[in-house]
Scaffold this motif. Structure first.
Motif, PDB file in Angstrom:
ATOM      1  N   CYS A 171       0.850  -1.180   0.000  1.00  0.00           N
ATOM      2  CA  CYS A 171       0.000   0.000   0.000  1.00  0.00           C
ATOM      3  C   CYS A 171       0.892   1.239   0.000  1.00  0.00           C
ATOM      4  O   CYS A 171       1.607   1.502   0.955  1.00  0.00           O
ATOM      5  CB  CYS A 171      -0.914  -0.013   1.223  1.00  0.00           C
ATOM      6  N   SER A 172       0.857   1.956  -1.107  1.00  0.00           N
ATOM      7  CA  SER A 172       1.775   3.087  -1.224  1.00  0.00           C
ATOM      8  C   SER A 172       1.064   4.393  -0.908  1.00  0.00           C
ATOM      9  O   SER A 172       0.966   5.272  -1.734  1.00  0.00           O
ATOM     10  CB  SER A 172       2.354   3.137  -2.632  1.00  0.00           C
ATOM     11  N   MET A 173       0.511   4.450   0.291  1.00  0.00           N
ATOM     12  CA  MET A 173      -0.188   5.681   0.631  1.00  0.00           C
ATOM     13  C   MET A 173       0.643   6.521   1.591  1.00  0.00           C
ATOM     14  O   MET A 173       0.258   6.798   2.722  1.00  0.00           O
ATOM     15  CB  MET A 173      -1.561   5.367   1.220  1.00  0.00           C
ATOM     16  N   THR A 174       1.819   6.874   1.128  1.00  0.00           N
ATOM     17  CA  THR A 174       2.654   7.735   1.951  1.00  0.00           C
ATOM     18  C   THR A 174       2.233   9.181   1.695  1.00  0.00           C
ATOM     19  O   THR A 174       2.376   9.698   0.601  1.00  0.00           O
ATOM     20  CB  THR A 174       4.144   7.563   1.601  1.00  0.00           C
ATOM     21  N   ARG A 175       1.659   9.775   2.702  1.00  0.00           N
ATOM     22  CA  ARG A 175       1.194  11.141   2.538  1.00  0.00           C
ATOM     23  C   ARG A 175       1.722  11.951   3.722  1.00  0.00           C
ATOM     24  O   ARG A 175       2.288  11.411   4.655  1.00  0.00           O
ATOM     25  CB  ARG A 175      -0.331  11.213   2.537  1.00  0.00           C
ATOM     26  N   SER A 176       1.480  13.228   3.628  1.00  0.00           N
ATOM     27  CA  SER A 176       1.850  14.062   4.758  1.00  0.00           C
ATOM     28  C   SER A 176       0.881  13.767   5.903  1.00  0.00           C
ATOM     29  O   SER A 176      -0.077  13.031   5.740  1.00  0.00           O
ATOM     30  CB  SER A 176       1.778  15.530   4.341  1.00  0.00           C
ATOM     31  N   ASP A 177       1.113  14.361   7.060  1.00  0.00           N
ATOM     32  CA  ASP A 177       0.249  14.045   8.193  1.00  0.00           C
ATOM     33  C   ASP A 177      -1.182  14.511   7.910  1.00  0.00           C
ATOM     34  O   ASP A 177      -1.400  15.403   7.085  1.00  0.00           O
ATOM     35  CB  ASP A 177       0.800  14.688   9.472  1.00  0.00           C
ATOM     36  N   PRO A 178      -2.168  13.890   8.573  1.00  0.00           N
ATOM     37  CA  PRO A 178      -3.573  14.152   8.256  1.00  0.00           C
ATOM     38  C   PRO A 178      -3.956  15.635   8.237  1.00  0.00           C
ATOM     39  O   PRO A 178      -4.610  16.084   7.295  1.00  0.00           O
ATOM     40  CB  PRO A 178      -4.322  13.413   9.367  1.00  0.00           C
ATOM     41  N   GLN A 179      -3.513  16.392   9.239  1.00  0.00           N
ATOM     42  CA  GLN A 179      -3.917  17.803   9.302  1.00  0.00           C
ATOM     43  C   GLN A 179      -3.418  18.583   8.090  1.00  0.00           C
ATOM     44  O   GLN A 179      -4.161  19.345   7.479  1.00  0.00           O
ATOM     45  CB  GLN A 179      -3.395  18.473  10.590  1.00  0.00           C
ATOM     46  N   THR A 180      -2.138  18.359   7.738  1.00  0.00           N
ATOM     47  CA  THR A 180      -1.565  19.066   6.592  1.00  0.00           C
ATOM     48  C   THR A 180      -2.300  18.682   5.317  1.00  0.00           C
ATOM     49  O   THR A 180      -2.656  19.528   4.496  1.00  0.00           O
ATOM     50  CB  THR A 180      -0.070  18.711   6.435  1.00  0.00           C
ATOM     51  N   CYS A 181      -2.549  17.382   5.164  1.00  0.00           N
ATOM     52  CA  CYS A 181      -3.222  16.882   3.968  1.00  0.00           C
ATOM     53  C   CYS A 181      -4.607  17.513   3.832  1.00  0.00           C
ATOM     54  O   CYS A 181      -5.007  17.970   2.767  1.00  0.00           O
ATOM     55  CB  CYS A 181      -3.336  15.364   4.058  1.00  0.00           C
ATOM     56  N   CYS A 182      -5.326  17.553   4.950  1.00  0.00           N
ATOM     57  CA  CYS A 182      -6.678  18.110   4.969  1.00  0.00           C
ATOM     58  C   CYS A 182      -6.654  19.582   4.569  1.00  0.00           C
ATOM     59  O   CYS A 182      -7.456  20.041   3.757  1.00  0.00           O
ATOM     60  CB  CYS A 182      -7.248  17.936   6.374  1.00  0.00           C
ATOM     61  N   LYS A 183      -5.679  20.301   5.127  1.00  0.00           N
ATOM     62  CA  LYS A 183      -5.551  21.739   4.863  1.00  0.00           C
ATOM     63  C   LYS A 183      -5.182  21.989   3.395  1.00  0.00           C
ATOM     64  O   LYS A 183      -5.762  22.848   2.731  1.00  0.00           O
ATOM     65  CB  LYS A 183      -4.478  22.308   5.810  1.00  0.00           C
ATOM     66  N   GLU A 184      -4.233  21.200   2.887  1.00  0.00           N
ATOM     67  CA  GLU A 184      -3.798  21.369   1.492  1.00  0.00           C
ATOM     68  C   GLU A 184      -4.947  21.113   0.529  1.00  0.00           C
ATOM     69  O   GLU A 184      -5.152  21.839  -0.443  1.00  0.00           O
ATOM     70  CB  GLU A 184      -2.641  20.407   1.177  1.00  0.00           C
ATOM     71  N   SER A 185      -5.699  20.043   0.829  1.00  0.00           N
ATOM     72  CA  SER A 185      -6.823  19.696  -0.038  1.00  0.00           C
ATOM     73  C   SER A 185      -7.882  20.802  -0.004  1.00  0.00           C
ATOM     74  O   SER A 185      -8.438  21.182  -1.034  1.00  0.00           O
ATOM     75  CB  SER A 185      -7.421  18.365   0.416  1.00  0.00           C
ATOM     76  N   LEU A 186      -8.127  21.323   1.194  1.00  0.00           N
ATOM     77  CA  LEU A 186      -9.122  22.389   1.345  1.00  0.00           C
ATOM     78  C   LEU A 186      -8.701  23.647   0.579  1.00  0.00           C
ATOM     79  O   LEU A 186      -9.510  24.278  -0.103  1.00  0.00           O
ATOM     80  CB  LEU A 186      -9.324  22.708   2.831  1.00  0.00           C
ATOM     81  N   ASP A 187      -7.404  23.992   0.666  1.00  0.00           N
ATOM     82  CA  ASP A 187      -6.912  25.181  -0.042  1.00  0.00           C
ATOM     83  C   ASP A 187      -7.113  25.042  -1.550  1.00  0.00           C
ATOM     84  O   ASP A 187      -7.530  25.976  -2.229  1.00  0.00           O
ATOM     85  CB  ASP A 187      -5.430  25.419   0.271  1.00  0.00           C
ATOM     86  N   LEU A 188      -6.810  23.838  -2.061  1.00  0.00           N
ATOM     87  CA  LEU A 188      -6.992  23.591  -3.496  1.00  0.00           C
ATOM     88  C   LEU A 188      -8.463  23.733  -3.878  1.00  0.00           C
ATOM     89  O   LEU A 188      -8.814  24.327  -4.894  1.00  0.00           O
ATOM     90  CB  LEU A 188      -6.523  22.170  -3.850  1.00  0.00           C
ATOM     91  N   TYR A 189      -9.314  23.177  -3.023  1.00  0.00           N
ATOM     92  CA  TYR A 189     -10.760  23.216  -3.275  1.00  0.00           C
ATOM     93  C   TYR A 189     -11.257  24.659  -3.306  1.00  0.00           C
ATOM     94  O   TYR A 189     -11.995  25.061  -4.199  1.00  0.00           O
ATOM     95  CB  TYR A 189     -11.470  22.423  -2.180  1.00  0.00           C
TER      96      TYR A 189
END
Ligand code: ZN
Ligand code: ZN
Ligand code: ZN
Length: 528
Positions: A171-189
């Motif tokens: 499983c290659s789901m290496t991502r940044s930590d949940p909070q950062t990921c959530c924030k980045e996704s929200l900014d893009l949205y």
């Protein structure tokens, strides 16, 4: 002809095409399209239902000439169905292009499939090419591909099936930590234009689409164009894919921008829906991406509660134990009516779309009806903006999803005890309709059926569960047909705890309200 093709595909491709044609006795249109690199044609042919496993035969290979491999064609039919249903066209196109490229053009000495060990005709063989040059039959390739393609761990879709057995999928789901990921996704949205009015500016500068963009080798690239370019579309796509459990599309939304804690009209988040339907991988993905597990739906139900109630053990363990407790229904024990009486409105033998309409008085205990009014008071109210703009008084709605089965179980009880030999399923998505003003009526119409969210059934009947008495006005009238004459067959008064049930196709209308308020729960049920 040759010069024409030359000008379109270039010299190298033309040479390769010539060689291929010389080695083949026959070739299909799809193979020809792949050889000249026309991805868009391959895609269109698949949309038109052409079996991607149909292949031509080698020159001089008389053993199988004219005969076709039935097993291979069957798997091609299966693949096509799955592709058209759940795979982006550019990804399907890429798969077919690669398969055509792998089809061997020379008779092979030991033509044994490395997977099933069976001797295969060269007309059924594929060769992976660099770096491993493994040989396998096309049937084995498709079987492996179909087993892998929808897995969350699959990113690049076409890989050698022989080598893929050796390396276990990680499983290659290496991502940044949940909070950062959530924030980045929200900014893009939030950087997307909000509505369709802004779409023009968003799409500006897009040139002519090149043919190679019709094929993409990985899920993440393939899903991108279908996820919408405005917040409104992205939001709709996100919920649709969450409901379908389409992992790669959900991941695509997160990668390209979404507000992970968005709620639908029932107040449910993506995490709530996935926890309810039992989509373990999507729950994991959402949590890793920073979705908030404590966001409850309109009725105060949390993802943890719904996973618990549906016995999704692993999901339950992933979600921290959180129940809001602002409204408790499930823990209270209500008196159940001892007996039910059903009153037939239109007999089942009558030749009318409303045949089999009925109502049950005291379908629920009055204390339950009071509790349901209490529940209604905590739900957000949705007003019809168009009708309000026209200055017409109308009913107001509040959406309630009975994911824990509070109401469904009680109603199913009443229906099971009054209808003999019937299979009952009360659908969870319901809405409260409240008429707060005098003189509101509902024009004649028929209702629509609904697909059950987690089971493969469609609703057959509409139900109205009244929560207040109206001595005058507000009746629901079942009509002979939808004509202007409005010939009434029967009329049902709103009575507290009365359950009215009629086939969706039965013409009906709501009479003008006089006594207020008229409050009811409207939903769907399948009675077969
Ligand atoms: Zn094989
Ligand atoms: Zn290999
Ligand atoms: Zn209706």
């Amino acid at each position: 002809m040759e010069t024409m093709i030359h000008s379109r595909i270039g010299f190298d491709r033309l040479q390769a095409l010539k060689q291929r044609l010389e080695k083949r006795e026959t070739c299909t249109f799809m193979e020809y399209a792949a050889w000249i690199g026309r991805s868009s044609i391959i895609g269109s042919m698949m949309e038109g239902g052409i079996n991607p496993c149909l292949r031509g035969s080698l020159r001089g290979n008389t053993a199988t000439n004219g005969a076709c491999n039935k097993e291979l064609l069957d798997i091609g039919t299966e693949a096509l169905k799955k592709f058209l249903l759940a795979v982006p066209l550019s990804l399907s196109t890429h798969v077919v292009q690669r398969v055509v490229d792998m089809r061997v053009l020379e008779p092979v000495q030991r033509s044994v499939c490395a997977i099933c060990d069976k001797e295969s005709s060269p007309d059924d063989l594929l060769c992976y090419g660099t770096p491993c040059f493994h040989l396998f039959c096309e049937t084995c390739f498709w079987k492996d591909l179909l087993a892998r393609i929808f897995l969350p761990s699959t990113t690049k879709v076409v890989i050698c099936p022989v080598c893929s057995i050796q390396e276990s999928p990680s499983c290659s789901m290496t991502r940044s930590d949940p909070q950062t990921c959530c924030k980045e996704s929200l900014d893009l949205y939030l950087s997307l234009p909000s509505g369709s009015k802004d779409i023009q500016t968003a799409k500006k500068g897009k040139g002519k689409i090149r043919d190679d963009t019709y094929a993409s080798e990985s899920w993440s690239i393939a899903v991108a164009p279908s996820l919408g370019y405005t917040q409104a579309v992205r939001r709709d796509k996100f919920f649709t894919h969450v409901e379908r459990g389409s992992f790669h599309f959900v991941k695509g939304c997160i990668d390209r921008g979404i507000d992970l804690n968005l709620r639908n009209e029932y107040g449910q988040t993506a995490l709530f829906i996935s926890a309810w339907y039992g989509y373990l991988e999507i729950v994991q993905l959402l949590l890793q991406s920073g979705a908030d597990p404590s966001v409850a739906c309109n009725a105060g139900i949390t993802p943890w509660q719904v996973a618990k109630r549906c016995n999704h053990q692993q999901i339950r363990d992933l979600l921290a134990e959180c129940s809001c407790g602002s409204f408790t229904f499930h823990e209270e024990v209500f008196p159940k009516p001892l007996s039910f009486e059903l009153l037939t409105l239109i007999d089942t033998t009558v030749d009318h779309p409303g045949a089999g309409s009925f109502f049950i008085d005291r379908a629920i205990d009055n204390t339950v009806a009071d509790k349901l009014v209490e529940l209604w008071q905590m739900l957000p109210v949705v007003e019809s903006l168009t009708k309000k703009a026209m200055g017409k008084p109308c009913s107001v709605r509040s959406y309630f999803c009975d994911s824990l089965g509070w109401i469904s179980n009680l109603l199913a009880d009443a229906l099971n005890q009054t209808l003999e030999d019937k299979e009952i399923c009360v659908f969870p998505h319901m809405r409260y309709l409240c008429y707060r003003d005098k003189g509101i009526c509902l024009a004649r119409h028929v209702d629509l059926n609904r697909q059950h969210p987690c089971q493969n059934i469609r609703s057959t009947h509409s139900f109205l569960l009244y929560l207040f008495d109206c001595d005058e006005g507000g009746e629901t009238t079942l009509l002979q047909d939808l004509s202007r004459d409005e010939i009434a067959l029967t009329s049902v008064k709103p009575r507290k705890s009365r359950l009215l049930c009629f086939p969706h196709a039965c013409p009906h209308k709501g009479e003008e309200t006089v006594d207020l308020p008229k409050l009811l729960i409207r939903g769907e049920v399948s009675i077969v």
